[in-house]
Scaffold this active site. Structure first.
Site, PDB file in Angstrom:
ATOM      1  CG  LEU A 101     -55.772   8.918 -21.101  1.00  0.00           C
ATOM      2  CD1 LEU A 101     -56.300   7.966 -22.173  1.00  0.00           C
ATOM      3  CD2 LEU A 101     -54.627   8.261 -20.335  1.00  0.00           C
ATOM      4  CE1 TYR A 246     -45.460  12.675 -16.603  1.00  0.00           C
ATOM      5  CE2 TYR A 246     -43.990  11.028 -17.533  1.00  0.00           C
ATOM      6  CZ  TYR A 246     -45.278  11.527 -17.346  1.00  0.00           C
ATOM      7  OH  TYR A 246     -46.351  10.873 -17.892  1.00  0.00           O
TER       8      TYR A 246
HETATM    9  N1  LIG Z   1     -48.992  11.515 -23.452  1.00  0.00           N
HETATM   10  C1  LIG Z   1     -48.153  10.572 -23.082  1.00  0.00           C
HETATM   11  O1  LIG Z   1     -47.225  10.230 -23.817  1.00  0.00           O
HETATM   12  C2  LIG Z   1     -48.336   9.911 -21.751  1.00  0.00           C
HETATM   13  C3  LIG Z   1     -47.635   8.719 -21.492  1.00  0.00           C
HETATM   14  C4  LIG Z   1     -47.792   8.093 -20.273  1.00  0.00           C
HETATM   15  C5  LIG Z   1     -48.620   8.647 -19.313  1.00  0.00           C
HETATM   16  N2  LIG Z   1     -49.284   9.803 -19.580  1.00  0.00           N
HETATM   17  C6  LIG Z   1     -50.139  10.379 -18.514  1.00  0.00           C
HETATM   18  O2  LIG Z   1     -51.443  10.563 -19.016  1.00  0.00           O
HETATM   19  C7  LIG Z   1     -52.082  11.579 -18.227  1.00  0.00           C
HETATM   20  C8  LIG Z   1     -52.848  12.522 -19.137  1.00  0.00           C
HETATM   21  O3  LIG Z   1     -51.936  13.320 -19.873  1.00  0.00           O
HETATM   22  P1  LIG Z   1     -52.152  13.660 -21.423  1.00  0.00           P
HETATM   23  O4  LIG Z   1     -51.153  12.874 -22.149  1.00  0.00           O
HETATM   24  O5  LIG Z   1     -53.563  13.536 -21.786  1.00  0.00           O
HETATM   25  O6  LIG Z   1     -51.653  15.190 -21.458  1.00  0.00           O
HETATM   26  P2  LIG Z   1     -52.425  16.543 -21.765  1.00  0.00           P
HETATM   27  O7  LIG Z   1     -53.121  16.482 -23.060  1.00  0.00           O
HETATM   28  O8  LIG Z   1     -51.413  17.627 -21.561  1.00  0.00           O
HETATM   29  O9  LIG Z   1     -53.519  16.631 -20.624  1.00  0.00           O
HETATM   30  C9  LIG Z   1     -53.180  16.897 -19.294  1.00  0.00           C
HETATM   31  C10 LIG Z   1     -54.433  17.211 -18.495  1.00  0.00           C
HETATM   32  O10 LIG Z   1     -54.048  17.427 -17.126  1.00  0.00           O
HETATM   33  C11 LIG Z   1     -54.648  18.639 -16.667  1.00  0.00           C
HETATM   34  N3  LIG Z   1     -53.805  19.310 -15.696  1.00  0.00           N
HETATM   35  C12 LIG Z   1     -52.498  19.653 -15.837  1.00  0.00           C
HETATM   36  N4  LIG Z   1     -52.070  20.261 -14.746  1.00  0.00           N
HETATM   37  C13 LIG Z   1     -53.133  20.332 -13.882  1.00  0.00           C
HETATM   38  C14 LIG Z   1     -53.318  20.856 -12.584  1.00  0.00           C
HETATM   39  N5  LIG Z   1     -52.327  21.478 -11.911  1.00  0.00           N
HETATM   40  N6  LIG Z   1     -54.527  20.756 -12.007  1.00  0.00           N
HETATM   41  C15 LIG Z   1     -55.541  20.166 -12.646  1.00  0.00           C
HETATM   42  N7  LIG Z   1     -55.442  19.637 -13.889  1.00  0.00           N
HETATM   43  C16 LIG Z   1     -54.235  19.727 -14.483  1.00  0.00           C
HETATM   44  C17 LIG Z   1     -54.820  19.480 -17.915  1.00  0.00           C
HETATM   45  O11 LIG Z   1     -55.925  20.342 -17.701  1.00  0.00           O
HETATM   46  P3  LIG Z   1     -55.913  21.933 -17.978  1.00  0.00           P
HETATM   47  O12 LIG Z   1     -56.961  22.153 -18.990  1.00  0.00           O
HETATM   48  O13 LIG Z   1     -56.268  22.500 -16.672  1.00  0.00           O
HETATM   49  O14 LIG Z   1     -54.527  22.303 -18.447  1.00  0.00           O
HETATM   50  C18 LIG Z   1     -55.151  18.458 -18.984  1.00  0.00           C
HETATM   51  O15 LIG Z   1     -56.522  18.196 -19.008  1.00  0.00           O
HETATM   52  C19 LIG Z   1     -50.983  12.234 -17.410  1.00  0.00           C
HETATM   53  O16 LIG Z   1     -51.025  11.769 -16.087  1.00  0.00           O
HETATM   54  C20 LIG Z   1     -49.710  11.758 -18.058  1.00  0.00           C
HETATM   55  O17 LIG Z   1     -48.627  11.710 -17.168  1.00  0.00           O
HETATM   56  C21 LIG Z   1     -49.177  10.433 -20.772  1.00  0.00           C
END
Ligand SMILES: NC(=O)c1ccc[n+]([C@@H]2O[C@H](COP(=O)([O-])OP(=O)(O)OC[C@H]3O[C@@H](n4cnc5c(N)ncnc54)[C@H](OP(=O)(O)O)[C@@H]3O)[C@@H](O)[C@H]2O)c1
Length: 364
Positions: A101, A246
């Site tokens: 995202l 989470y």
């Molecule tokens: N996917 C779903 O189903 C879903 C649903 C509801 C809400 N969300 C929320 O959407 C948001 C984005 O997640 P996503 O779905 O896009 O997942 P994703 O593809 O795994 O991306 C997660 C991002 O967070 C970064 N990150 C993780 N740990 C970190 C840390 N300790 N310090 C700095 N950066 C960190 C990662 O960067 P690195 O390159 O450093 O790893 C990556 O860019 C999250 O807050 C998640 O909870 C997701």
């Protein structure tokens, strides 16, 4: 002048839809029901002076519908242009911009000509995003800003995060929009999950984002302007078994940012909490298990989730409209959120049954 009424039309003519029914049967004008000289109800055509008027109305329906459609399209186009105008030149900070995202948010805000500060832990991956944005802008011959990058780990100490906030501020001197997007998920039962894992997830999803927000807030307060967005989750509103760390971190996020919204109103600082359901990203692949190792599975629910680019558009609109809260969930999770409040006993039963089923499938 008017064809006689067919027997098959009678039933339709007696219904409130007779107007459409008669038109459907190929007659150009509607028929009226009136009394004749003897007081009997009969079907006749409209009196002569009405006919031209009705014909004008009928002739006006098609242009009216087309005109209405045109207006709606024009309104949408204006809205898009206006969105671009409100985002253009604003300084937008996105955490977790290397993937999922966050990466899509970088794309849509860059296309809207924002000045971006992209944050993540991995310089090479962020650099890839920057290169892609520059190439896309060049292809479409758009004048955009080259994004800045700030590399830091949100789960680090508050001091490290505060240093990163300083670096962020040094890019353009101020921040208009902070999008707290980075996050990590958890899979595992409570009995076996190490407390260190609970803490790590809390650090990344809660303490990191609030440390960054607090470090950037004073500059927003001074300017009496700013917008803080946080990507929470449906699990910030209801807790699903085997994702305790989470769900807990997202519940804490919801509470903190609700407080922040109220406290910041006097400084004209907006707060938006976005709570999406499943999004098709690497979140489940990157999730941590009971001992902190990677889960490494693309869950079916995640694979079938919303497109991240659609969710990024929602985030852009939320910033434009200064929305306070966005719930992006299907009917079932939305219903579950209401049931959790209105009929908690039922919600607990459903979750217990879900936990039993999940445990059973793991045992098999
Ligand atoms: N996917 C779903 O189903 C879903 C649903 C509801 C809400 N969300 C929320 O959407 C948001 C984005 O997640 P996503 O779905 O896009 O997942 P994703 O593809 O795994 O991306 C997660 C991002 O967070 C970064 N990150 C993780 N740990 C970190 C840390 N300790 N310090 C700095 N950066 C960190 C990662 O960067 P690195 O390159 O450093 O790893 C990556 O860019 C999250 O807050 C998640 O909870 C997701």
């Amino acid at each position: 002048m008017y064809p006689p009424i067919q027997r098959k039309d009678r039933r339709l003519l007696d219904s409130p839809l007779c107007f459409l029914a008669v038109l459907h049967r190929g007659q150009r004008l509607p028929l009226l029901r009136r009394r004749d000289m003897q007081g009997k109800l009969i079907w006749t055509g409209p009196p002569d002076p009405i006919i031209p008027a009705m014909e004008r109305v009928m002739g006006g329906v098609v242009p009216l519908v087309l005109g209405g459609l045109g207006l709606v399209l024009l309104y949408r186009l204006l809205q898009r242009l206006q969105q671009g105008a409100t985002i253009q030149d604003t300084v937008v900070v996105i955490t977790g911009a290397s993937s999922g995202l966050g990466r899509e948010c970088a794309r849509v805000f860059h296309a809207a000509k924002a000045r971006l500060v992209l944050c993540g832990r991995d310089r090479a991956r962020l650099q890839d995003v920057v290169q892609e944005l520059i190439a896309t802008a060049a292809d479409s011959q758009q004048q955009t800003y080259t994004p800045c990058m700030v590399i830091f780990d949100l789960s680090d100490t508050a001091e490290v995060v505060a240093m990163a906030a300083k670096e962020i501020l040094s890019c353009y001197g101020h921040v208009d929009v902070l999008i707290n997007n980075a996050g990590i998920s958890h899979r595992g039962n409570i009995l076996e999950t190490h407390i260190s894992v609970q803490k790590d997830v809390m650090d990344t999803n809660y303490f990191g984002p609030i440390a960054l927000t607090q470090a950037l807030l004073p500059s927003m307060v001074r300017r009496h302007s700013g917008h803080v967005v946080v990507i929470s989750s449906v699990q910030g509103k209801i807790a699903i078994p085997y994702r305790s760390a989470y769900a807990a971190s997202k519940h804490a996020t919801q509470a903190y940012f609700d407080c922040l919204r109220a406290e910041m109103e006097r400084y004209n600082i907006q707060v938006t909490v976005v709570s999406p359901g499943y999004i098709r990203t690497n979140l489940s692949l990157n999730a941590v298990t009971c001992d902190g190792s990677k889960y490494g599975v693309l869950d079916e629910t995640t694979a079938l989730g919303r497109e991240p680019k659609d969710v990024a558009q929602v985030v852009l609109k939320a910033v434009h409209h200064r929305s306070k809260e966005i719930l992006l969930a299907g009917p079932l999770p939305t219903l579950a959120i209401y049931i959790r409040t209105l009929w908690p006993a039922l919600f607990f039963k459903v979750m217990a049954s879900r936990a039993r089923k999940e445990q059973k499938s793991k045992d098999e």
